[in-house]
Design a protein around this motif. Sequence first.
Motif, PDB file in Angstrom:
ATOM      1  N   ILE A   1      -2.347   2.080 -11.432  1.00 10.02           N
ATOM      2  CA  ILE A   1      -1.728   0.750 -11.436  1.00 10.02           C
ATOM      3  C   ILE A   1      -2.449  -0.187 -10.474  1.00 10.02           C
ATOM      4  O   ILE A   1      -2.884   0.216  -9.391  1.00 10.02           O
ATOM      5  N   ARG A   2      -2.590  -1.426 -10.914  1.00  9.13           N
ATOM      6  CA  ARG A   2      -3.164  -2.478 -10.072  1.00  9.13           C
ATOM      7  C   ARG A   2      -2.234  -3.684 -10.138  1.00  9.13           C
ATOM      8  O   ARG A   2      -1.913  -4.172 -11.219  1.00  9.13           O
ATOM      9  N   THR A   3      -1.814  -4.147  -8.987  1.00  7.25           N
ATOM     10  CA  THR A   3      -0.865  -5.248  -8.914  1.00  7.25           C
ATOM     11  C   THR A   3      -1.396  -6.347  -8.007  1.00  7.25           C
ATOM     12  O   THR A   3      -1.763  -6.082  -6.864  1.00  7.25           O
ATOM     13  N   ALA A   4      -1.472  -7.559  -8.549  1.00 10.86           N
ATOM     14  CA  ALA A   4      -1.823  -8.726  -7.735  1.00 10.86           C
ATOM     15  C   ALA A   4      -0.532  -9.486  -7.450  1.00 10.86           C
ATOM     16  O   ALA A   4       0.264  -9.712  -8.359  1.00 10.86           O
ATOM     17  N   PHE A   5      -0.331  -9.860  -6.192  1.00 15.52           N
ATOM     18  CA  PHE A   5       0.943 -10.502  -5.856  1.00 15.52           C
ATOM     19  C   PHE A   5       0.750 -11.431  -4.661  1.00 15.52           C
ATOM     20  O   PHE A   5      -0.255 -11.370  -3.949  1.00 15.52           O
ATOM     21  N   HIS A   6       1.749 -12.280  -4.449  1.00  7.40           N
ATOM     22  CA  HIS A   6       1.743 -13.062  -3.226  1.00  7.40           C
ATOM     23  C   HIS A   6       3.157 -13.093  -2.664  1.00  7.40           C
ATOM     24  O   HIS A   6       4.142 -13.201  -3.397  1.00  7.40           O
ATOM     25  N   PRO A   7       3.259 -12.977  -1.337  1.00  9.74           N
ATOM     26  CA  PRO A   7       4.569 -13.000  -0.694  1.00  9.74           C
ATOM     27  C   PRO A   7       5.180 -14.388  -0.860  1.00  9.74           C
ATOM     28  O   PRO A   7       4.491 -15.394  -0.660  1.00  9.74           O
ATOM     29  N   GLU A   8       6.442 -14.423  -1.242  1.00  7.66           N
ATOM     30  CA  GLU A   8       7.075 -15.733  -1.453  1.00  7.66           C
ATOM     31  C   GLU A   8       7.092 -16.576  -0.181  1.00  7.66           C
ATOM     32  O   GLU A   8       6.955 -17.783  -0.227  1.00  7.66           O
ATOM     33  N   GLY A   9       7.241 -15.910   0.954  1.00 12.70           N
ATOM     34  CA  GLY A   9       7.270 -16.655   2.210  1.00 12.70           C
ATOM     35  C   GLY A   9       5.882 -17.045   2.677  1.00 12.70           C
ATOM     36  O   GLY A   9       5.727 -17.842   3.585  1.00 12.70           O
ATOM     37  N   GLY A  10       4.840 -16.441   2.087  1.00 16.07           N
ATOM     38  CA  GLY A  10       3.477 -16.782   2.487  1.00 16.07           C
ATOM     39  C   GLY A  10       2.837 -15.678   3.299  1.00 16.07           C
ATOM     40  O   GLY A  10       1.681 -15.335   3.105  1.00 16.07           O
ATOM     41  N   ALA A  11       3.631 -15.074   4.214  1.00 15.09           N
ATOM     42  CA  ALA A  11       3.067 -14.062   5.098  1.00 15.09           C
ATOM     43  C   ALA A  11       3.538 -12.669   4.705  1.00 15.09           C
ATOM     44  O   ALA A  11       4.600 -12.504   4.107  1.00 15.09           O
ATOM     45  N   LEU A  12       2.716 -11.659   5.025  1.00  9.91           N
ATOM     46  CA  LEU A  12       3.092 -10.276   4.776  1.00  9.91           C
ATOM     47  C   LEU A  12       2.645  -9.447   5.967  1.00  9.91           C
ATOM     48  O   LEU A  12       1.488  -9.520   6.385  1.00  9.91           O
ATOM     49  N   ASP A  13       3.548  -8.657   6.510  1.00 13.39           N
ATOM     50  CA  ASP A  13       3.192  -7.737   7.593  1.00 13.39           C
ATOM     51  C   ASP A  13       2.614  -6.489   6.929  1.00 13.39           C
ATOM     52  O   ASP A  13       3.330  -5.602   6.472  1.00 13.39           O
ATOM     53  N   ALA A  14       1.267  -6.448   6.865  1.00 17.87           N
ATOM     54  CA  ALA A  14       0.604  -5.417   6.079  1.00 17.87           C
ATOM     55  C   ALA A  14       0.938  -4.016   6.574  1.00 17.87           C
ATOM     56  O   ALA A  14       1.199  -3.110   5.780  1.00 17.87           O
ATOM     57  N   ASP A  15       0.968  -3.825   7.879  1.00 19.39           N
ATOM     58  CA  ASP A  15       1.231  -2.485   8.408  1.00 19.39           C
ATOM     59  C   ASP A  15       2.634  -2.015   8.050  1.00 19.39           C
ATOM     60  O   ASP A  15       2.835  -0.886   7.612  1.00 19.39           O
ATOM     61  N   ALA A  16       3.583  -2.903   8.231  1.00 21.71           N
ATOM     62  CA  ALA A  16       4.962  -2.538   7.911  1.00 21.71           C
ATOM     63  C   ALA A  16       5.117  -2.258   6.419  1.00 21.71           C
ATOM     64  O   ALA A  16       5.775  -1.297   6.007  1.00 21.71           O
ATOM     65  N   PHE A  17       4.464  -3.104   5.610  1.00 24.77           N
ATOM     66  CA  PHE A  17       4.544  -2.916   4.164  1.00 24.77           C
ATOM     67  C   PHE A  17       3.963  -1.571   3.768  1.00 24.77           C
ATOM     68  O   PHE A  17       4.541  -0.832   2.968  1.00 24.77           O
ATOM     69  N   GLN A  18       2.816  -1.249   4.331  1.00 19.17           N
ATOM     70  CA  GLN A  18       2.164   0.017   3.974  1.00 19.17           C
ATOM     71  C   GLN A  18       2.995   1.212   4.434  1.00 19.17           C
ATOM     72  O   GLN A  18       3.092   2.214   3.736  1.00 19.17           O
ATOM     73  N   ALA A  19       3.585   1.075   5.577  1.00 27.98           N
ATOM     74  CA  ALA A  19       4.425   2.175   6.074  1.00 27.98           C
ATOM     75  C   ALA A  19       5.616   2.375   5.134  1.00 27.98           C
ATOM     76  O   ALA A  19       5.956   3.511   4.763  1.00 27.98           O
ATOM     77  N   ALA A  20       6.201   1.263   4.738  1.00 23.80           N
ATOM     78  CA  ALA A  20       7.359   1.353   3.839  1.00 23.80           C
ATOM     79  C   ALA A  20       6.963   1.958   2.502  1.00 23.80           C
ATOM     80  O   ALA A  20       7.677   2.796   1.935  1.00 23.80           O
ATOM     81  N   PHE A  21       5.806   1.539   2.007  1.00 20.71           N
ATOM     82  CA  PHE A  21       5.385   2.038   0.710  1.00 20.71           C
ATOM     83  C   PHE A  21       4.962   3.507   0.793  1.00 20.71           C
ATOM     84  O   PHE A  21       5.248   4.297  -0.107  1.00 20.71           O
ATOM     85  N   ALA A  22       4.316   3.876   1.896  1.00 23.62           N
ATOM     86  CA  ALA A  22       3.828   5.251   2.040  1.00 23.62           C
ATOM     87  C   ALA A  22       4.964   6.246   1.886  1.00 23.62           C
ATOM     88  O   ALA A  22       4.800   7.302   1.250  1.00 23.62           O
ATOM     89  N   ALA A  23       6.099   5.910   2.446  1.00 22.75           N
ATOM     90  CA  ALA A  23       7.248   6.821   2.391  1.00 22.75           C
ATOM     91  C   ALA A  23       7.644   7.090   0.942  1.00 22.75           C
ATOM     92  O   ALA A  23       7.862   8.238   0.546  1.00 22.75           O
ATOM     93  N   ARG A  24       7.720   6.029   0.169  1.00 21.12           N
ATOM     94  CA  ARG A  24       8.135   6.206  -1.218  1.00 21.12           C
ATOM     95  C   ARG A  24       7.020   6.801  -2.078  1.00 21.12           C
ATOM     96  O   ARG A  24       7.264   7.598  -2.992  1.00 21.12           O
ATOM     97  N   ALA A  25       5.766   6.376  -1.816  1.00 19.38           N
ATOM     98  CA  ALA A  25       4.641   6.844  -2.612  1.00 19.38           C
ATOM     99  C   ALA A  25       4.459   8.351  -2.475  1.00 19.38           C
ATOM    100  O   ALA A  25       4.065   9.036  -3.430  1.00 19.38           O
ATOM    101  N   ALA A  26       4.774   8.850  -1.282  1.00 17.05           N
ATOM    102  CA  ALA A  26       4.564  10.276  -1.009  1.00 17.05           C
ATOM    103  C   ALA A  26       5.314  11.140  -2.021  1.00 17.05           C
ATOM    104  O   ALA A  26       4.811  12.175  -2.483  1.00 17.05           O
ATOM    105  N   GLU A  27       6.511  10.699  -2.362  1.00 16.20           N
ATOM    106  CA  GLU A  27       7.335  11.410  -3.343  1.00 16.20           C
ATOM    107  C   GLU A  27       6.623  11.629  -4.673  1.00 16.20           C
ATOM    108  O   GLU A  27       6.899  12.585  -5.392  1.00 16.20           O
ATOM    109  N   PHE A  28       5.755  10.681  -5.005  1.00 17.29           N
ATOM    110  CA  PHE A  28       5.057  10.739  -6.285  1.00 17.29           C
ATOM    111  C   PHE A  28       3.636  11.303  -6.150  1.00 17.29           C
ATOM    112  O   PHE A  28       2.900  11.345  -7.123  1.00 17.29           O
ATOM    113  N   GLY A  29       3.271  11.684  -4.942  1.00 14.70           N
ATOM    114  CA  GLY A  29       1.892  12.114  -4.724  1.00 14.70           C
ATOM    115  C   GLY A  29       0.936  10.974  -4.973  1.00 14.70           C
ATOM    116  O   GLY A  29      -0.190  11.155  -5.445  1.00 14.70           O
TER     117      GLY A  29
END
Lengths: 288, 288, 288, 288
Positions: free
Chosen positions: A51-79
Motif C-alpha cells: 500500500i502507498r498512501t499520499a496524505f496531508h494533515p488537516e492542521g498542516g503539521a504532523l509529529d512524525a515520531d509520534a505518528f510512527q510510534a503509534a503506527f508501529a504498534a498497530r502495524a506489528a500485529e500485521f507483520g
Amino acid sequence: MNHSSDTWILAAQCPSRLGTVDVVTRLLKEWRCYITEQQSFDDRLSQRFFIRTAFHPEGGALDADAFQAAFAARAAEFGMTFELTAPGQLTPVVIMVSKADHCLNDLLYRYRTGQLPIEIRAVVSNHPDLEPLAAWHGLPYHHFPITPETKPEQEAQVWQVIEESGAELVILARYMQVLSSEMSEKLAGKAINIHHSLLPGFKGAKPYHQAHAKGVKLVGATAHYINDDLDEGPIITQGVEPVTHADTPEDLVAKGRDIECLTLARAVAYHLERRVFLNDKRTVVFAR
Amino acid sequence: MNHSSDTWILAAQCPSRLGTVDVVTRLLKEWRCYITEQQSFDDRLSQRFFIRTAFHPEGGALDADAFQAAFAARAAEFGMTFELTAPGQLTPVVIMVSKADHCLNDLLYRYRTGQLPIEIRAVVSNHPDLEPLAAWHGLPYHHFPITPETKPEQEAQVWQVIEESGAELVILARYMQVLSSEMSEKLAGKAINIHHSLLPGFKGAKPYHQAHAKGVKLVGATAHYINDDLDEGPIITQGVEPVTHADTPEDLVAKGRDIECLTLARAVAYHLERRVFLNDKRTVVFAR
Amino acid sequence: MNHSSDTWILAAQCPSRLGTVDVVTRLLKEWRCYITEQQSFDDRLSQRFFIRTAFHPEGGALDADAFQAAFAARAAEFGMTFELTAPGQLTPVVIMVSKADHCLNDLLYRYRTGQLPIEIRAVVSNHPDLEPLAAWHGLPYHHFPITPETKPEQEAQVWQVIEESGAELVILARYMQVLSSEMSEKLAGKAINIHHSLLPGFKGAKPYHQAHAKGVKLVGATAHYINDDLDEGPIITQGVEPVTHADTPEDLVAKGRDIECLTLARAVAYHLERRVFLNDKRTVVFAR
Amino acid sequence: MNHSSDTWILAAQCPSRLGTVDVVTRLLKEWRCYITEQQSFDDRLSQRFFIRTAFHPEGGALDADAFQAAFAARAAEFGMTFELTAPGQLTPVVIMVSKADHCLNDLLYRYRTGQLPIEIRAVVSNHPDLEPLAAWHGLPYHHFPITPETKPEQEAQVWQVIEESGAELVILARYMQVLSSEMSEKLAGKAINIHHSLLPGFKGAKPYHQAHAKGVKLVGATAHYINDDLDEGPIITQGVEPVTHADTPEDLVAKGRDIECLTLARAVAYHLERRVFLNDKRTVVFAR
C-alpha cells in the motif's frame, strides 16, 4: 513529479490478511490526515499486500515520531513494515559512472533543476573522464581505478564513500562493472542499475551489438535493482525504441542513449516517490 | 499500403557494386515508367544491396513479360535477383492455426474487407475448433491432428495442402507446433510466424508465463520468417505493450492478443507489399 | 481485467472530506471483505474524492442488498454515491453503427470470446450494411434510416430500442451521426463514442482529411462520453499512431482503423470495470 | 545518426516528371559514386518529386564544385533544386531561448558530445537567466530584452546576430515570443520551433493548462518550421506522452519537458541530415 509541499507518503507492506487497508486508513483518520491518493495491491501468488498512501494533515503539521510510534504498534500485529516520507524530504544519493556521460548528464540536469528530490553526495567512477561534469555541478568526484586484481580494494573504497556520505540510494548510471556478490548484497534494494537492453534479452556485455547481430526491430533499456545475479535484479521499469536495418551497432548505441536516460530517471523518480516495492524477484510499482 | 490501382512494385537485391541503382532506374525510364516511391539500402556488413521501387507506366499499360525479360538481361550482370508485382495482384495464402482464434479472426477481417492483397486458399489446423470461423468466411478448413508419432504424416498432409493450393505465403497465426527441420526448410522465406514475446527474450513455450515470472514491465510480439532454428528466424517486425505487477499470467495472455494481431498483420502487409528482404539471418524492411 | 470469479467492485465518489477512505475500508473490514486492489484520488480543483475498491468476501458469499443498505447509511453522511458490481455481472449494451464495420467487428469478437463483460442486446444503425455481421453473432439488428427531417422520429426509435433492451451502456462504434441535444442528455454518462482524431484537434467531419491537409505526423483516436457539445464530451482514453508524408487521406483512414478499435475497446473495458468516473468535464480513470 | 565519415548527401526536389530519379542516379554512376541509401517520393497532390541520396565516391574523393556544376546543368532541365552536403559538414546555428532551460540543455549536451553536426555560433535570449549554461559551453550569449514597444528593435538585434554569425539554421528552443511577420518571413524554412502541444490542438499560450482543462489523456510536442502564421508552420515531427487525471497543469509542464527535448532534437537532426523537404504547408520527411 511536482508534489505539493504538504504531501506526506506512507508506504507499507505485509502478508495478506483481512484489515490491512483498514489499519492504515483508520490511523490516518484518527490523526486527522486527509488521503489524497492511495493505491493498494494484493499479490495472490506471493500472498503479500502493498500500500502507498499520499496524505496531508488537516492542521498542516504532523509529529512524525509520534505518528510512527503509534503506527508501529498497530502495524506489528500485521507483520507490516512501513516507511514515512515527509514533504520535501531529499534522499542522499551516490552516483556511479564509468566513461559514458549521458545518464549522468541527465541526472545532474534533473538534480540541478529540482526535478528529483535527491541530494547528490558524490559521484564515483573507475575512470577520470567525467570529473569536469561533476565539478561544474559542485559535486565531489572519486576516481577509483579498477583491475581484476584490485577489485576487492576498489569496492572497499566505493563502499566507504557510500557509507560516509550517508547515501540511501546508489544509482549505477552506466557503471559498466560487474559488482561482486558481497557488494551486490550490501546494496540490495538500494541500488538501481540501468541495463541497455530489454531484459532478459541481451544480458551481459555489448547488448546493442548483440541486438544488431540478431536483427531486432526494437531496442530498449531496463532499470532494475541490483542483486547478486548479473542483470537479473527485480525490474522497475523498461523503455523501448524502434530501430531499423539501416542502424549499425554504433547507431543503436546512439539511439539507445535517450531511452536509457529516460528509463533510469523514471525508475529513480518512482523509487524516491516510494512507488516501488520489492516483491521477491519482482516489483510492485504504483506508477502514475 | 498500395492503394493506387496502377502501381507496380519492383523489388531486387544483389551484391554491392557501382551502378546497382542505375540499372533499375534507367530501365524504368526507358520503359517510360514513373517512379513514385523508391527506397534502396546497402548493407556494409553483408555487402549486399536492396531496392524497392513503386512505379506506374506513363501510358497506363505494361507488358510484364517483356519488361521482365529486358530487366533480366541487365540484372544478370549484377547477380541481381528481382520480383515484379502487378497492381492488384493477390498472393495465394494458407493460414495455419491451432486453437487460439484472435490472429485468425483479425486476418480474416482484413481479408474480407480487402485490407490485405491476399487470396486465402485454405486454413489448416491440428484442432477442429476454428472451423466455424473459416466456414463463415467461406474458406476450406483442414483438420490434421498431430501427435509426436504422427508428425511426419501430418506435415506431409499440410504440405500437400500448401502445394496443391498454390500458396506463395504460409501464415502461422498461432499454430503452436514446432515444425520439423524438413518442413522449415521447405517454407524458408515464405512462411511468417508470430511469436508472443519480444524475441530473443522468452523463446519456446508459454512466453507470457515466463514474462510474468521474470516481472518484466513490457511484453511484446515478434513476427519472423521461420527457419529450422526454433524462434530464431529473421525478424520482420515487433510490437510492445506495457504491463504491470497487477497482471497475472492470464492477464498477459489477454493483453498480448491485440499486439500479436497487429504485429502479424503488419508483417504480412510488409511482405505482400514487397517491403521485406532476407539478408542472411536478418531482414531489410522498407517500412512506411 | 476482472478475471477472478470472486472479485466484487465498489466504486464511489463524494465531495472531499476527512474520512472518505475510512468509511469504505472500515465497512469492508466489518463485512470481512478482503481488499485486493484499491485506488483513490482527490481532485484539489473540483474538491471531489473518487475511490475504486476490488475485494472478495472471505467467506465467499456476500449479501449484496444488505451490504448496500449498510453502506448507504454511512455514505449518505459524506454525500457519497456508489455502485456495487458483482463478480461476473454482465452489462446490457446497445451498439450503434453506421457503415464502417471495423469497430463493430472488433467489439463483437471481444464479446463472442468473453473478453468484455457485456451482453449485447441490439445493434442499431442508420444503414442496413452491417446486418449480416450482427446476424452471424445472433444479434438483433435495427435499421432506422435518418434524414434531417426524420431525425426526431429516428432518435425516438433508437431510444425505444435502448429503453426496451434495458441497456445500461450505449456504444457509438462509428455511428457518424450527430445526436440531438435531447438524445445526448438522455445518454449522458452512459454512452461512449469513438472519434477518429486526437481531440480537441480535428473535431467534426472527416478528421483524417483535415489531418492530411495539416500535415501532422501523428493521428489518433479519442474515446469519450457523449454530451450535448459535439466532440467535447469527457475524454476516457486516447490512442495514437505515427503517419508519414506518403500517407494519403485514404491511407490515414486505413491506418486509423486499428487504433480506433483498440481505443474504443479499452474505454469500454475501463467503463465496465468501473475504472472511470465523471469529474465535471473531465474523467478520473483508475487505469491498469 | 552516426554517419560514416565518407558519406555525402544529395537532396533534391522538382515538379513530377519522367526521369527525375534517373537524372540523379545516372550522374552518380558516371562520377563513380556508390549509393548507400536512397529514398524518393512523388506527391500526387502537389505533383512534386523529392529525393535524398546518401553515397560515397568509390575513389574516396569528390570535387564538390565540379560535381555540382555538372549536376546543375542536368537538374535545370527538370526545374530541380538541390543541395549537396559533404561528410562531416557542420551547420552553423543560432539558438533562441527564453527562461526555460530544458531544450537548450539538451541541445548543448548533444552539441558537446558531437551527436549533432552543428556549430553553435550564439545563444540569444530575451532574458539573462541561461547565460551561465551557455558560458559553461563556451558560447556567446546575447541578452536582448523585449517589450511590445521595443519589439522591432529587438528583432533587428536578433537578426543582426543571426546574419553576422552566418547561421544557416535558427532553433527556437522554447523562445516563447511570437515573431513578427517580417522576422518569420526572413527565417522561413531555416528556423525550427518546438511547440508544447500536439498541433493543431492547443495553439498559443499555456498549452499544458489548456490540455489540463480539457482533460486529455495524451500530451505532446510539435517541432515545425516557423512561418508567419502562429503555430501553423509545416510540421517536421511530433512526440506524445500519456498523462492521467492525477496530473496537475504543473505536472504536465514537467512531464512534457522530456518529450519536447526529444522532439526538437529529432527535428533538428532530420533537418541537418537533409531528410526534411518543404512541400507547401506540409513536409516530406525521409525518416530513418
